[in-house]
Design a protein around this motif. Sequence first.
Motif, PDB file in Angstrom:
ATOM      1  N   GLN A 202     -25.054 -18.496  35.234  1.00 40.22           N
ATOM      2  CA  GLN A 202     -24.324 -18.167  36.359  1.00 40.22           C
ATOM      3  C   GLN A 202     -24.079 -19.215  37.412  1.00 40.22           C
ATOM      4  O   GLN A 202     -22.877 -19.522  38.101  1.00 40.22           O
ATOM      5  CB  GLN A 202     -24.752 -16.682  36.996  1.00 40.22           C
ATOM      6  CG  GLN A 202     -23.819 -15.974  38.000  1.00 40.22           C
ATOM      7  CD  GLN A 202     -22.380 -15.844  37.326  1.00 40.22           C
ATOM      8  OE1 GLN A 202     -22.246 -15.348  36.447  1.00 40.22           O
ATOM      9  NE2 GLN A 202     -21.198 -16.387  38.161  1.00 40.22           N
ATOM     10  N   ASP A 203     -25.252 -19.697  37.601  1.00 36.06           N
ATOM     11  CA  ASP A 203     -25.474 -20.900  38.642  1.00 36.06           C
ATOM     12  C   ASP A 203     -24.438 -21.916  38.092  1.00 36.06           C
ATOM     13  O   ASP A 203     -23.558 -22.774  38.846  1.00 36.06           O
ATOM     14  CB  ASP A 203     -26.881 -21.583  38.517  1.00 36.06           C
ATOM     15  CG  ASP A 203     -27.986 -20.566  39.305  1.00 36.06           C
ATOM     16  OD1 ASP A 203     -27.352 -19.829  39.885  1.00 36.06           O
ATOM     17  OD2 ASP A 203     -29.298 -20.892  39.271  1.00 36.06           O
ATOM     18  N   ASP A 206     -21.001 -21.175  38.527  1.00 35.19           N
ATOM     19  CA  ASP A 206     -20.681 -21.435  40.288  1.00 35.19           C
ATOM     20  C   ASP A 206     -20.482 -22.916  40.547  1.00 35.19           C
ATOM     21  O   ASP A 206     -19.727 -23.163  41.707  1.00 35.19           O
ATOM     22  CB  ASP A 206     -21.889 -20.757  41.227  1.00 35.19           C
ATOM     23  CG  ASP A 206     -22.088 -19.404  40.928  1.00 35.19           C
ATOM     24  OD1 ASP A 206     -21.115 -18.531  40.395  1.00 35.19           O
ATOM     25  OD2 ASP A 206     -23.103 -18.376  41.304  1.00 35.19           O
TER      26      ASP A 206
END
Length: 629
Positions: A202-203, A206
């Motif tokens: 997810q990082d 992003d």
Amino acid sequence: MTSSGTAPTTDATAPSLNRRLIVIAGILLLAAVTIWKAADIARSTAVDGARETGRERLALYDSTLQAALERYRYLPFVVTRNNGVNELVSRGGEAGDVNLYLEQINAQAGADALYVLDANGETLAASNWRSDVSFVGHNYSFRPYFRDAMEGKAGSFFAIGATTGEPGYFLSWPIVGTEALGQADKILGVAVVKVDLNPLQQDWRDGGETVFVSDSNGVVFLSSRADWKYRTLGALTPETVERIRRGRQYRGIKLQPLELMPVTASSAAAERPGDGGSQGQLRRFGGTDYLLQSRNIENLGGRLHYLSPLANVTARVSSVIAIMAISWILLFFAILFLRERRLKAASARRAREAMAIEAVNRKLQAEIEERRRAEGELRETQNELVQAGKLAALGQMSAAIAHELNQPLAAIQTFLAGSRIFLKRGDSGQVEENLTTLSRLADRMGAITGQLKTFARKSEGKLAPVVLQDAVADALALLDPQIRLDAVEIVTDLPSTPVTVRADEVRVGQVLVNFVRNAIDAMEESDKRLVTIALYVTEQTAVLSIDDVGHGISDENLAKLFDPFFTTKEVGEGIGLGLSISYGIITDLGGSLQAENNPAGGARFTIRLPVLEQAETALSGFAPAGTGT
Ligand code: ADP
């Protein structure tokens, strides 16, 4: 001037056109090469930049991944050191305490799940023993991480959970039997931690960059781009597909290849298998070029990939090409402009030169006109002078003429008186005879006046064939009164064949009259008065000489003889124009005039004139009619 100017110009255009084409082709070639080279340099610099950044990003992503896993790598090992766990795997029995233990540790560590398998792959205890998806009782012997651990190695493996359906990274450690349990060095089971990599992924997502991880089979299992997950980097062999199926690694997922195409054949060929990949390879995906860089992930067996879009590289290359092209176009136009200016300056200079030449030409033309006009005026003046000379000659001859006319007049009176007497007597025969004599006398007078009229006539200046013998005879006839008055003997030595020249009859006559008159004048004081006129032809030249036996010409006067108004005669007797006019007339006809003293002590004047050819005579329609004397 124009025609002679254009001829060399047209001759010069053919090679200069060729040369111009070669120059233009050369410029175009140079432009193409420099643009291509500049684009190449721009591209490789940009790609180098992207490569450098990509390498840094790869290292960074690798370290975040390592950090995410490193936190849990020790966990299975810690579990293997637990007595309860050892007890469980070696002797079996109640797993309650071990379940609690795993639950507590896992809660502390924050991993997805922590569990213990026996030597058969059966789950004896798990941190999620309370949940619906508890691993307890499940067999995971098919997992490679289990088999690795059973071989005494630390296992690591990415897979989709067989029980939960959730993907995760599995790290395993063998549980080795102890002396105390009497099972030294025997692998009794396996401790496993399942790490959830979703937060890390997810990082990455992003972050907005394209980074992904593939396993040893080339299957992408972590990706910042959701649609790239579970895609393969190359076609899988049937064996690999079978192995994956057996390991239930990607259960329920259809593995599709990721269409990352090599950009060019050469870039594909440049790729070496086993290459660190950090140099990067050009790949095209969805119409965009990328630089794909990869590196092996330590302790993981997979590879980390980083994809840099080369869109801005393309943009940079395009702008370099555009700048270069525009520069070249500007340079080309600058060259054209300078060339044009030079040509214009040259043509302006030529125009100025032409104008200068034109001006000089006009001036020359004007001068020629002026000369012509002056010449015309001069001719006119000469005509007038000729006329004046003739009138002067007539004036001088008037005494002789009067005398010549008086004689027949006196005779006429005598004969008339005689005739009256014969009429009274009725002697018609004598009257008849007298009338005949009278008529002859009148004819003679008419002849004299006729010649005077001819002489006084103004010349029309027309050139025509003139027989010199005739001209001599005419002149002598005109001067006959004077000749007789002064008792001058005339001797002529003329050829029988007519000698023809192209001349103005009246003027030639005037020249001859002038010479004979001068000769008579020069012999005024002499006892013997003789004029000899001789004519002969030599080398196409008629040579006519008039000799006298007079006082001759002094050396001093010889030099000034032909000057206008040079005369040695008394005022009223001569005006000094005769010779100068004669000189002009003869030289105008292409002939020459010479004055000298003859052996007899008198003067000799010689006229030379070009003889008119027989053919020319015929052409002029002139038929010579024999000599005048
Ligand atoms: P003009 O007869 O009016 O003097 P000309 O030009 O005919 O003018 O002659 C110029 C001069 O040349 C004469 O005055 C004379 O001195 C000299 N001259 C011409 N013909 C003869 C000649 N046959 N013998 C000697 N002198 C001559």
